[in-house]
Design an enzyme around this catalytic site. Structure first.
Site, PDB file in Angstrom:
ATOM      1  N   CYS A 129      61.879  48.160  39.227  1.00  0.00           N
ATOM      2  CA  CYS A 129      60.492  48.134  38.803  1.00  0.00           C
ATOM      3  C   CYS A 129      60.100  49.505  38.187  1.00  0.00           C
ATOM      4  O   CYS A 129      59.303  49.410  37.167  1.00  0.00           O
ATOM      5  CB  CYS A 129      59.512  48.164  40.214  1.00  0.00           C
ATOM      6  SG  CYS A 129      60.409  49.236  41.561  1.00  0.00           S
ATOM      7  N   SER A 160      55.310  47.874  50.647  1.00  0.00           N
ATOM      8  CA  SER A 160      55.700  47.050  49.518  1.00  0.00           C
ATOM      9  C   SER A 160      57.347  47.186  49.316  1.00  0.00           C
ATOM     10  O   SER A 160      57.834  46.439  48.299  1.00  0.00           O
ATOM     11  CB  SER A 160      54.782  47.260  48.245  1.00  0.00           C
ATOM     12  OG  SER A 160      55.622  48.642  47.700  1.00  0.00           O
ATOM     13  N   GLY A 162      60.586  45.952  50.752  1.00  0.00           N
ATOM     14  CA  GLY A 162      61.247  45.232  51.731  1.00  0.00           C
ATOM     15  C   GLY A 162      62.630  45.437  51.967  1.00  0.00           C
ATOM     16  O   GLY A 162      62.941  46.444  51.408  1.00  0.00           O
ATOM     17  N   PRO A 163      63.189  44.578  52.840  1.00  0.00           N
ATOM     18  CA  PRO A 163      64.768  44.815  52.965  1.00  0.00           C
ATOM     19  C   PRO A 163      65.452  45.160  51.950  1.00  0.00           C
ATOM     20  O   PRO A 163      66.537  45.888  51.714  1.00  0.00           O
ATOM     21  CB  PRO A 163      64.849  43.551  53.821  1.00  0.00           C
ATOM     22  CG  PRO A 163      63.928  43.395  54.592  1.00  0.00           C
ATOM     23  CD  PRO A 163      62.443  43.525  53.549  1.00  0.00           C
ATOM     24  N   THR A 165      64.706  45.827  48.760  1.00  0.00           N
ATOM     25  CA  THR A 165      64.705  47.311  48.123  1.00  0.00           C
ATOM     26  C   THR A 165      65.164  48.434  48.877  1.00  0.00           C
ATOM     27  O   THR A 165      65.975  49.232  48.323  1.00  0.00           O
ATOM     28  CB  THR A 165      62.951  47.776  47.953  1.00  0.00           C
ATOM     29  OG1 THR A 165      62.346  46.696  47.123  1.00  0.00           O
ATOM     30  CG2 THR A 165      62.836  49.070  47.332  1.00  0.00           C
ATOM     31  N   ARG A 166      65.158  48.495  50.254  1.00  0.00           N
ATOM     32  CA  ARG A 166      65.656  49.330  51.201  1.00  0.00           C
ATOM     33  C   ARG A 166      67.155  49.475  50.797  1.00  0.00           C
ATOM     34  O   ARG A 166      67.962  50.377  51.134  1.00  0.00           O
ATOM     35  CB  ARG A 166      65.067  49.313  52.382  1.00  0.00           C
ATOM     36  CG  ARG A 166      63.657  49.541  52.348  1.00  0.00           C
ATOM     37  CD  ARG A 166      63.088  49.479  53.924  1.00  0.00           C
ATOM     38  NE  ARG A 166      61.696  49.430  53.966  1.00  0.00           N
ATOM     39  CZ  ARG A 166      61.034  50.595  54.207  1.00  0.00           C
ATOM     40  NH1 ARG A 166      61.611  51.694  54.209  1.00  0.00           N
ATOM     41  NH2 ARG A 166      59.626  50.584  54.092  1.00  0.00           N
ATOM     42  N   ASN A 168      69.075  48.720  48.590  1.00  0.00           N
ATOM     43  CA  ASN A 168      69.336  48.932  47.004  1.00  0.00           C
ATOM     44  C   ASN A 168      68.829  50.123  46.533  1.00  0.00           C
ATOM     45  O   ASN A 168      68.992  50.320  45.421  1.00  0.00           O
ATOM     46  CB  ASN A 168      69.143  47.805  46.319  1.00  0.00           C
ATOM     47  CG  ASN A 168      69.738  46.385  46.525  1.00  0.00           C
ATOM     48  OD1 ASN A 168      71.088  46.321  46.264  1.00  0.00           O
ATOM     49  ND2 ASN A 168      68.933  45.271  46.867  1.00  0.00           N
ATOM     50  N   ASN A 282      54.884  47.626  42.377  1.00  0.00           N
ATOM     51  CA  ASN A 282      56.209  47.731  41.958  1.00  0.00           C
ATOM     52  C   ASN A 282      57.075  46.368  42.324  1.00  0.00           C
ATOM     53  O   ASN A 282      57.951  46.085  41.231  1.00  0.00           O
ATOM     54  CB  ASN A 282      56.895  48.494  43.072  1.00  0.00           C
ATOM     55  CG  ASN A 282      56.640  48.211  44.567  1.00  0.00           C
ATOM     56  OD1 ASN A 282      55.483  47.929  44.937  1.00  0.00           O
ATOM     57  ND2 ASN A 282      57.556  47.665  45.184  1.00  0.00           N
TER      58      ASN A 282
END
Length: 313
Positions: A129, A160, A162-163, A165-166, A168, A282
């Site tokens: 993003c 915004s 989520g799992p 994103t966190r 990675n 994002n």
């Protein structure tokens, strides 16, 4: 005839992408939404059913069963899963648009390098993003003057993230840094992501620093940035430069400048709100960029027949 597509991954990103395609694309048609949970346990699969879209609950096996109906597959799962799925898509002759940081295929930012990447691969990566938001600005500066160093700081609402994103974060910084160099044109790139827990949630905000020669024409850079902003807005309506390129003149700029200057600019991305809240820019910029890329694939395939040798409907 619309290009037929499937979405693998019925989470927030996959579901938002589905609604974007349904609401505003004449050239892409969603044939199937693929997940791994029973339909009644997945909001995304239930949403697909409500839109009259076929669903599959057996992951990649469900896709294989309907591969002859599909031209493009959108991967909206995770980097690790896409690394497993990519060879399967290639074997099935499907054009893959990867919304994860896996970077199996070349990085693609539609407004910057789609034509360069298309035709050489059946798998393109949408970077991240932050990459979709900031790489175009580094590119806009680099087409005026050499960018010796490019740095981006992407601040997004914690709600915004989520799992996926966190999980990675490291991939995000590595992929975005690489994209600033290989697509944006910076000699050296650096990426930073900040998850802001503020209430109410903030819009996605990005800061871009570029170090360039002190003789650079600021007006030429601003014109180049304005042109790339307008192009991005054709597929990301909520994309807006909030501070145009400005010379950093404070003493604590943080760079060894010599005969260089640092240009700083900021931008904000507001989501369209089809499925996700407007502050989740994002996520919105990823789904918008993926749709923008898919529409370019459909346009360029034209009358050449199904993509990648997939059989006719």
């Amino acid at each position: 005839m619309p290009t037929k597509a499937a979405i693998v991954g019925p989470g927030n990103i996959g579901t938002d992408l589905m609604y974007k395609i349904v609401d505003r694309s004449d050239s892409i048609e969603i044939e199937r939404m693929i997940g791994i949970l029973p339909t009644e346990e997945s909001d995304g699969l239930q949403a697909a059913v409500e839109e009259g879209i076929g669903v599959g609950n057996n992951g990649i096996e469900s896709l294989k069963e309907h591969a002859d109906e599909i031209d493009i597959v959108f991967e909206a799962t995770s980097a690790g899963i896409h690394e497993q799925h990519a060879p399967v898509y290639e074997d099935l002759g499907l054009f893959a648009i990867d919304l994860t940081p896996a970077a199996v295929g070349p990085y693609v930012v539609p407004a910057v390098n789609f034509d360069e990447a298309y035709g050489d691969t059946q798998n393109i990566n949408m970077v991240t993003c932050g990459g979709q938001a900031t790489i175009p600005l580094v590119h806009a500066v680099d087409r005026v003057t050499d960018v010796e160093y490019g740095e981006m700081i992407s601040t997004i609402a914690s709600k915004s993230a989520g799992p996926g994103t966190r999980q990675n974060i490291d991939k995000f910084t590595q992929t975005t840094s690489s994209g600033l160099e290989h697509v944006g044109g910076a000699d050296e790139g650096k990426a930073i992501i900040v998850l802001n827990p503020a209430e109410p949630p903030i819009m996605m905000r990005n800061t871009v620093h570029t170090m360039v020669n002190e003789s650079t024409s600021i007006e030429a850079v601003r014109d180049s940035v304005a042109r790339i902003e307008a192009e991005i807005q054709t597929y990301v309506p909520g994309y807006q430069i909030t501070i145009e390129p400005t010379v950093r003149d404070d003493e604590n700029v943080g760079f060894d400048l010599d005969d260089s200057i640092v240009l700083t600019m900021t931008l904000e991305v507001e989501g369209e709100g089809q499925y996700l809240p407007p502050y989740a820019g994002n996520l919105d910029i990823m789904t918008s960029a993926a749709l923008g890329a898919a529409e370019r694939v459909a346009e360029r395939s034209g009358d050449a027949g199904p993509l990648g040798g997939v059989a006719d409907d």
